[in-house]
Write a protein that holds these residues in place. Sequence first.
Motif, PDB file in Angstrom:
ATOM      1  N   SER A 154       0.883  -1.183   0.120  1.00 56.68           N
ATOM      2  CA  SER A 154       0.001   0.347  -0.512  1.00 56.68           C
ATOM      3  C   SER A 154       0.884   1.267  -0.015  1.00 56.68           C
ATOM      4  CB  SER A 154      -0.988   0.210   0.993  1.00 56.68           C
ATOM      5  OG  SER A 154       0.299  -0.692   2.238  1.00 56.68           O
ATOM      6  N   MET A 155       1.826   1.222   0.596  1.00 64.00           N
ATOM      7  CA  MET A 155       2.541   2.190   0.501  1.00 64.00           C
ATOM      8  C   MET A 155       3.946   2.519  -0.671  1.00 64.00           C
ATOM      9  SD  MET A 155       2.961   4.087   3.647  1.00 64.00           S
ATOM     10  CE  MET A 155       4.530   5.229   3.601  1.00 64.00           C
ATOM     11  N   ARG A 156       4.586   1.178  -1.325  1.00 63.47           N
ATOM     12  CA  ARG A 156       4.592   1.246  -2.686  1.00 63.47           C
ATOM     13  C   ARG A 156       3.862   2.130  -3.816  1.00 63.47           C
ATOM     14  NH1 ARG A 156       6.341  -4.367  -3.532  1.00 63.47           N
ATOM     15  NH2 ARG A 156       5.726  -4.555  -1.512  1.00 63.47           N
ATOM     16  N   ILE A 157       2.466   1.471  -3.350  1.00 64.57           N
ATOM     17  CA  ILE A 157       1.613   1.756  -4.256  1.00 64.57           C
ATOM     18  C   ILE A 157       1.250   3.244  -3.933  1.00 64.57           C
ATOM     19  CG2 ILE A 157      -0.680   1.388  -5.215  1.00 64.57           C
ATOM     20  CD1 ILE A 157      -0.544  -0.933  -4.382  1.00 64.57           C
ATOM     21  N   LEU A 158       1.209   3.983  -3.018  1.00 61.80           N
ATOM     22  CA  LEU A 158       0.193   5.503  -3.139  1.00 61.80           C
ATOM     23  C   LEU A 158       2.091   6.024  -3.113  1.00 61.80           C
ATOM     24  CD1 LEU A 158      -1.124   5.896   0.743  1.00 61.80           C
ATOM     25  CD2 LEU A 158      -1.915   6.385  -1.722  1.00 61.80           C
ATOM     26  N   HIS A 159       3.212   5.980  -2.842  1.00 63.48           N
ATOM     27  CA  HIS A 159       4.675   6.219  -3.599  1.00 63.48           C
ATOM     28  C   HIS A 159       4.651   6.879  -5.233  1.00 63.48           C
ATOM     29  CE1 HIS A 159       8.635   7.319  -4.364  1.00 63.48           C
ATOM     30  NE2 HIS A 159       8.896   7.821  -2.441  1.00 63.48           N
ATOM     31  N   TRP A 160       3.875   5.940  -4.970  1.00 66.10           N
ATOM     32  CA  TRP A 160       4.407   6.610  -6.950  1.00 66.10           C
ATOM     33  C   TRP A 160       2.966   6.588  -7.502  1.00 66.10           C
ATOM     34  CZ3 TRP A 160       9.630   6.679  -8.224  1.00 66.10           C
ATOM     35  CH2 TRP A 160      10.339   5.702  -7.321  1.00 66.10           C
ATOM     36  N   ALA A 161       2.309   6.803  -6.989  1.00 61.04           N
ATOM     37  CA  ALA A 161       0.756   7.445  -7.455  1.00 61.04           C
ATOM     38  C   ALA A 161       0.709   9.181  -7.153  1.00 61.04           C
ATOM     39  CB  ALA A 161      -0.361   6.964  -6.925  1.00 61.04           C
ATOM     40  N   MET A 162       1.294   8.960  -5.685  1.00 64.15           N
ATOM     41  CA  MET A 162       1.943  10.548  -6.029  1.00 64.15           C
ATOM     42  C   MET A 162       2.523  11.818  -5.937  1.00 64.15           C
ATOM     43  SD  MET A 162       0.527  10.747  -2.109  1.00 64.15           S
ATOM     44  CE  MET A 162       0.578  12.511  -2.124  1.00 64.15           C
ATOM     45  N   ALA A 163       3.891  10.532  -6.189  1.00 61.43           N
ATOM     46  CA  ALA A 163       4.804  11.385  -7.036  1.00 61.43           C
ATOM     47  C   ALA A 163       4.063  11.626  -8.638  1.00 61.43           C
ATOM     48  CB  ALA A 163       6.073   9.964  -7.537  1.00 61.43           C
ATOM     49  N   LEU A 164       3.035  11.111  -9.466  1.00 59.47           N
ATOM     50  CA  LEU A 164       2.725  11.263 -10.311  1.00 59.47           C
ATOM     51  C   LEU A 164       2.266  12.413 -10.335  1.00 59.47           C
ATOM     52  CD1 LEU A 164       2.814  10.809 -13.251  1.00 59.47           C
ATOM     53  CD2 LEU A 164       0.735   8.556 -12.823  1.00 59.47           C
ATOM     54  N   LEU A 165       0.984  11.922  -9.250  1.00 61.59           N
ATOM     55  CA  LEU A 165       0.676  13.250  -9.130  1.00 61.59           C
ATOM     56  C   LEU A 165       1.250  14.374  -8.892  1.00 61.59           C
ATOM     57  CD1 LEU A 165      -2.967  13.959  -8.128  1.00 61.59           C
ATOM     58  CD2 LEU A 165      -2.475  12.457  -6.023  1.00 61.59           C
ATOM     59  N   LEU A 166       1.767  14.498  -7.698  1.00 63.40           N
ATOM     60  CA  LEU A 166       2.738  16.181  -7.434  1.00 63.40           C
ATOM     61  C   LEU A 166       3.548  16.368  -8.447  1.00 63.40           C
ATOM     62  CD1 LEU A 166       4.012  14.678  -4.465  1.00 63.40           C
ATOM     63  CD2 LEU A 166       2.215  17.058  -4.649  1.00 63.40           C
ATOM     64  N   LEU A 167       3.756  15.138  -9.673  1.00 59.75           N
ATOM     65  CA  LEU A 167       4.977  16.047 -10.984  1.00 59.75           C
ATOM     66  C   LEU A 167       3.823  16.709 -11.186  1.00 59.75           C
ATOM     67  CD1 LEU A 167       7.437  13.309 -11.495  1.00 59.75           C
ATOM     68  CD2 LEU A 167       7.223  15.934 -10.711  1.00 59.75           C
ATOM     69  N   SER A 168       2.294  16.594 -11.123  1.00 59.04           N
ATOM     70  CA  SER A 168       1.822  16.502 -12.206  1.00 59.04           C
ATOM     71  C   SER A 168       1.179  17.847 -12.092  1.00 59.04           C
ATOM     72  CB  SER A 168       0.300  15.498 -12.558  1.00 59.04           C
ATOM     73  OG  SER A 168       1.121  14.162 -13.558  1.00 59.04           O
TER      74      SER A 168
END
Length: 176
Positions: free
Chosen positions: A12-26
């Motif tokens: 769950s942390m790994r999925i949130l980490h990469w999803a948020m990375a994409l979201l924040l960059l966007s």
Amino acid sequence: MMSNSLVKFPLSMRILHWAMALLLLSLIMAGATMVKSLEPWQFTLLFWHKSFGVLAALLVMVRLVIKWRSASVPLPSDISRWQAFAARASHGLLYVLMLAIPLSGLAMQYFGARPISVFELFTIPAAFIADIRLYGLFREFHGYAVLLLIALLLLHIGGALHHHFIRKDGVLKSML
């Protein structure tokens, strides 16, 4: 070097980490685009920026709950104390900024008397009368906090690449 038994963060942390990375960059790219342009499509981009910003704030809160409930992956045992301190401090500041940036955006819109429609599902109300001083204060904070976040993200990415390519200690793999 990390031992052969690689300890990974919870899924769950790994999925949130990469999803948020994409979201924040966007969000950062959308924000930078809006600042540089006054094209008619800017209002559409602003709508999505605000909606996804609210989503980012909610996801950070979910992430914090998962982080507090999960066992922490230890840092490599051979890093120095100052490096361990720097890693923990930068991660803590990342979380603070990931919360402060959307909250300052919400405050900016509130004091600008601009209600926020979130994906057209619900509306976050705004003040009846704009307070231009507080609007400006939160707008300044929002912008400078994003600049600090960009610097920290570059440091974070650089550190991850250093661990992966130079130290080869499995730190990056623990998040994959």
